[in-house]
Design a protein around this motif. Structure first.
Motif, mmCIF file in Angstrom:
data_model
loop_
_atom_site.group_PDB
_atom_site.id
_atom_site.type_symbol
_atom_site.label_atom_id
_atom_site.label_comp_id
_atom_site.label_asym_id
_atom_site.label_seq_id
_atom_site.Cartn_x
_atom_site.Cartn_y
_atom_site.Cartn_z
ATOM 1 N N SER A 723 1.088 -1.121 0.162
ATOM 2 C CA SER A 723 0.273 0.075 0.010
ATOM 3 C C SER A 723 0.918 1.087 0.034
ATOM 4 N N LEU A 724 -0.205 2.406 -0.823
ATOM 5 C CA LEU A 724 0.952 3.554 -0.805
ATOM 6 C C LEU A 724 -0.065 4.582 1.113
ATOM 7 N N ALA A 725 0.318 4.543 1.780
ATOM 8 C CA ALA A 725 0.236 4.969 3.128
ATOM 9 C C ALA A 725 0.095 6.925 2.920
ATOM 10 N N ILE A 726 -0.583 7.405 3.454
ATOM 11 C CA ILE A 726 -0.791 9.289 3.737
ATOM 12 C C ILE A 726 -1.457 9.508 5.132
ATOM 13 N N PRO A 727 -0.331 10.208 5.584
ATOM 14 C CA PRO A 727 -0.686 10.569 7.375
ATOM 15 C C PRO A 727 -2.210 10.616 7.279
ATOM 16 N N ASN A 728 -3.143 10.875 8.333
ATOM 17 C CA ASN A 728 -4.917 11.016 8.887
ATOM 18 C C ASN A 728 -3.802 13.191 8.767
ATOM 19 N N SER A 729 -3.446 13.403 9.867
ATOM 20 C CA SER A 729 -2.914 14.372 10.323
ATOM 21 C C SER A 729 -1.682 14.827 10.935
ATOM 22 N N GLN A 730 -1.039 15.768 10.860
ATOM 23 C CA GLN A 730 0.035 16.549 10.464
ATOM 24 C C GLN A 730 -0.030 17.825 10.912
#
Length: 888
Positions: A723-730
DNA sequence: AATCCGACAAAGG
DNA sequence: CCTTTGTCGGATT
């Protein structure tokens, strides 16, 4: 260009070698001049300068190069220039390459700084870009001190009388504080004879305050009675003034004062209350009361600087301009006074009346200035006028009865103070006691009351300005009666909106939309999923945004500040000629302000269930709702495996924001249904699954439903694939969105989003500045940080149609970023993307990635974010239009 | 079925 | 203390 971009551009000039001929054009470009205008300026056709080597850009700036060490003399020449007078440049600027001298010809304000510090002085240079600085009023330190003293008195009284902290006594306790404050104030400003109240208290209450309670009760009762009717009271009360006005009416009681409380009372009396700012008078009482109450019923008081941010652009700035224009003409000044006498201010969430008090004070101050000027123009003694601004022109609604009473008192004190400064200037004022007219403050729920009945609609020639800071409650935080308030006001279909939104709708409907309004509100009504539903509905009225503030963090002088970011939005039912967009200390004059708080035409970005640009499916990670029982730390994992090696099979790596960004390690229990028996035979696994079941039984609706499958996450999107993962809050401080590639066994938690089996080019797109800008503009926020989302951010993100070659190039670019990151192993994302310490090579590959992708949008890299956003919104709007036409 | 939010909330300096 | 920064559960759609 926004102020940040101007700052960057100026800093770039400062970093480059100085070229006296090129500087003015670089400066023009940095201050947002159009390309065409600059080339005309360069060609000389629009250059109006009358100085050697000078460049005069009409209304923007007048520049002349200086000989080394002679900037001061050159600035004098610029000021003396005839052309400066006719072309009215906002800035005069000269430099010898070492020092810069600049001046605002309008105010005569001058500044000198080193050439290398041009960027740091961008605030001063902003007028050259058609932007003004906007200075907010400072907080008054005396108020802060007084609040502290009252808080100590309050705490000491509660400590000595614990029963006074109970609900049934709180009202009396607050009332006592309010009456005491009034007396302390009154004896300091001369409403009472000098020090009368404290002298009597401290004479009769005993050395350690043994009699303080009885003395205070007697004094308060006396103030509620005319002097000839105090036969039942001690003789010393005879000299106290008759106050009335409701302040001392009703039950009068006081708690016992111990030595400490008594000392704090003396302390508070010693303060000079003359300097107190009545604007926050009422809020002080509220802020000393129980901190738990502060979050309830909108009791967050608004600081004076923030109130000025609302009422300044709403009506005071306009009034000032009018006064300025009329300054030499008595008749015109008289007309301004007439107008002011017919201005009414209405705060439908007035709390203790801060907005009304500050508005009143500001209007009275302007009136005094006008009257002084009229006397100057017409000769001394020509003026026999009294104030035309009655306190009855101020209207409020407040749900808490006590706050409403405080508002009346605060307005009375404001009136007293305004009269006192009137007397100082003109030598006369009316009697202060007993209290007479009061402001129109109504106690009740503003969302269930007819506003026109509280504040009658303006007749011809009258104006009503609605202002305030209504309470904020998110969809999941508010009580059911508050949701019912929304339904009653026709927002039944818009329950995802914050409670504060109702005030906007109700203000737009007030008096057939004839009045202007401005509110402080949580910034979330301008971010993420709320934008389209709220503003599409609100723009069905004729109201347009006339001014707005970019989000800023909530602050006042209370001890405990609310953790919320706010905006201020001012609206009127006509299109603005110039809209004002405020950002920190700067204000930009723009054509239109979008609810996203950017200077663009409003294009609503509506949450979409799938990518409208046909990007691959993105899902939110898996959401356990497990009371943390299915989550396992590295140490716990080791312990579990040590106890029973069979546990290892059921523990997978778990990736959320902290793990993705900070490189932390975490695991989760993951059991496929067919393995359930095996898994439960491992004791340490069974314990956790059972605890999860127990937790879910007591939790919310969906969790309860999942209580009989406690070995599974409540919501799962895990696909056992890469998977390609992207953080929710940052944090919003990083220059790029830190996406990562994760391998098949990694369970993506709901604190991250995932594209499973991602095409390689997607990493390039997600990592781009374009995508970050889209997130920053249309996405939700948490505090000042970004909040990623599938429907609002990803599914709406505009991309052009890529060719196979382009996709291949993006894939290569994605690999270059990943390879570069890997070369810095084992640095975490936090370290790699540290805004101050990002490795040069990593920044370089990201820049290349940006240039590559941006060229696929417009054939070249974008010049700045303004250009980027324009293109993105344009693509988005075109796509939505095409989809609508396609019958869907 | 699963989202996007929090007048946030907890960690870090 | 103040600044920084992303958790976690769930009412709403």
């Amino acid at each position: 260009m926004n102020p940040t971009e101007i700052y960057d551009a100026l800093a770039e000039i400062a970093a480059a070698p100085f070229d006296p001929d090129e500087f003015p054009f670089a400066f023009a470009e940095a201050t947002d001049a159009a390309k065409a205008a600059i080339s005309k300026l360069r060609g000389g056709s629009t250059n109006k300068s009358d100085l050697p080597g000078g460049v005069l850009f009409n209304r923007k700036f007048h520049y002349a190069p200086a000989m080394t060490g002679l900037v001061e003399a050159t600035l004098d020449q610029l000021r003396a220039s005839k052309k400066t007078r006719t072309a009215k440049p906002a800035i005069l600027i000269t430099t010898d390459g070492e020092t810069v001298a600049a001046e605002h010809p309008a105010s005569g304000e001058r500044r000198h700084f080193r050439f290398t510090e041009i960027g740091d002085n961008f605030g001063f240079l902003l007028p050259a870009a058609g932007k003004e600085r906007y200075r907010a009023v400072e907080e008054n330190p005396v108020d802060v001190k007084a609040t502290g003293k009252l808080a100590r008195l309050y705490d000491a009284l509660i400590k000595a009388n614990p029963d006074w902290a109970s609900d049934e006594h709180r009202h009396e306790m607050n009332q006592l504080m309010m009456r005491l404050i009034f007396c302390m104030f009154a004896e300091d400003v001369g409403i009472f004879p000098d020090e009368q109240f404290s002298r009597l208290i401290f004479t009769h209450a005993g050395n350690r305050g043994e009699e303080a309670r009885e003395v205070i009760i007697a004094a308060f009762r006396a103030m509620n009675l005319p002097k000839d009717r105090r036969g039942d009271l001690p003789a010393w009360t005879r000299e106290l003034e008759y106050v009335n006005g409701g302040l001392f009416a009703g039950a009068i009681d006081a708690p016992r004062f111990d030595t400490i409380a008594f000392r704090y009372l003396r302390d508070a009396c010693d303060l000079n209350w003359r300097q107190i700012n009545p604007d926050i008078f009422g809020s002080m009482i509220q802020s000393v009361a129980d901190p738990k109450q502060r979050s309830e019923l909108g009791m967050h008081y608004t600081s004076v600087p923030n109130i000025m941010k609302v009422i300044g652009p709403l009506f005071l700035d306009d009034l000032d301009a009018e006064i300025h224009k009329a300054w030499d003409r008595p008749r015109a000044l008289q007309q301004v006074l007439d107008r002011m006498s017919r201005i009414r201010v209405f705060d439908p969430a007035c709390g203790s009346g801060n907005f009304l008090v500050v508005s009143y004070r500001e209007l009275r101050a302007r009136e005094t200035r006008i009257l002084q000027r009229l006397e100057e123009l017409n000769g001394p003694g020509s003026l026999h006028m009294w104030s035309v601004i009655p306190i009855t022109n101020f209207y409020g609604i407040e749900i808490a009865d006590f706050a409403a009473e405080t508002a009346k008192l605060a307005l009375f004190i404001a009136e007293y103070q305004a009269n006192a400064s009137f007397a100082e200037v003109f030598g006369r004022s009316p009697a202060a006691l007993p209290l007479k007219d009061a402001a129109n403050i109504r106690t009740g729920n503003a969302l269930r009351i007819d506003w026109e009945e509280v504040c009658p609609p303006p007749a011809d020639g009258e104006e009503v300005f609605i202002a305030g800071n209504p309470p904020y409650y998110g969809a999941k935080k508010r009580e059911s009666w508050q949701t019912e308030d929304m339904v009653q006001n026709g927002l039944g279909d818009l329950q995802l909106l914050d409670y504060v939104s109702v005030w906007f709708f109700k203000a737009a409907r007030y008096a057939a939309g004839s009045s202007a309004f401005a509110f402080v509100a949580t910034s979330s009504i301008c971010q993420g999923e709320q934008v389209a539903p709220m503003w599409n509905a609100l723009f069905e009225t004729a109201f347009k945004i006339h001014f707005a503030y970019r989000p800023f963090i909530w602050k006042n002088s209370a001890a405990d500040n609310a953790g919320v970011w706010v905006t201020i939005i001012g609206m009127k039912n006509v299109a603005p000629t110039v809209a004002k967009l405020f950002d920190d200390a700067a204000v930009s004059n723009v054509k239109e302000i979008s609810p996203y708080l950017v200077p663009f035409k409003y294009i609503p970005v509506t949450a979409a269930t799938k990518s409208i640009f046909s990007l691959p499916v993105m899902v939110m990670g898996s959401n356990p709702v497990d009371g943390k029982w299915l989550s396992v730390s590295s140490r716990e994992r080791e312990e579990m495996i040590e106890t029973d090696p069979r546990a290892e099979k059921f523990i997978l790596p778990y990736l959320g924001g902290d793990e993705l960004i900070d490189g932390k390690e975490r695991h989760c229990i993951w059991i496929d249904d067919e393995d359930l028996q095996d898994a439960l035979s491992v004791r340490c696994i069974k314990e956790r699954v059972d605890s999860c079941a127990a937790y879910r039984k007591t939790a919310g609706r969906d969790a309860r439903k999942a209580a009989d499958i406690p070995h599974r996450f409540c919501y799962s999107t895990y696909r056992n694939g890469p998977s390609l993962a992207i953080p929710n809050s940052q944090s919003s401080d990083r220059e790029f969105i830190p996406a990562v590639m994760a391998s098949s066994e990694v369970v993506i938690s709901k604190e991250a989003f995932a594209i499973y089996y991602p095409p390689n080019h997607m990493f390039s797109i997600i990592s781009s500045s374009l995508h970050r800008l889209w997130l920053a503009t249309v996405g939700g926020r948490i505090g000042n940080g970004f909040r990623y989302s599938v429907r609002v951010v990803y599914n709406t993100f505009p991309v052009p149609k890529f060719t196979e070659e382009e996709l291949a190039a993006l894939t290569t670019s994605a690999r270059a970023i990943l390879k570069c990151r890997y070369s810095h192993y084992p640095k975490t994302i936090t370290e790699l993307y540290d805004p101050d310490g990002m490795p040069d090579d990593l920044r370089a590959v990201h820049r290349q990635n940006d240039d590559l992708l941006e060229t696929m949008y417009i054939g070249r890299p974008f010049r700045n974010d303004t250009e980027r956003l324009e293109k993105l919104f344009k693509l988005y709007a075109a796509r939505v239009k095409a989809l609508d036409k396609g019958g869907k």
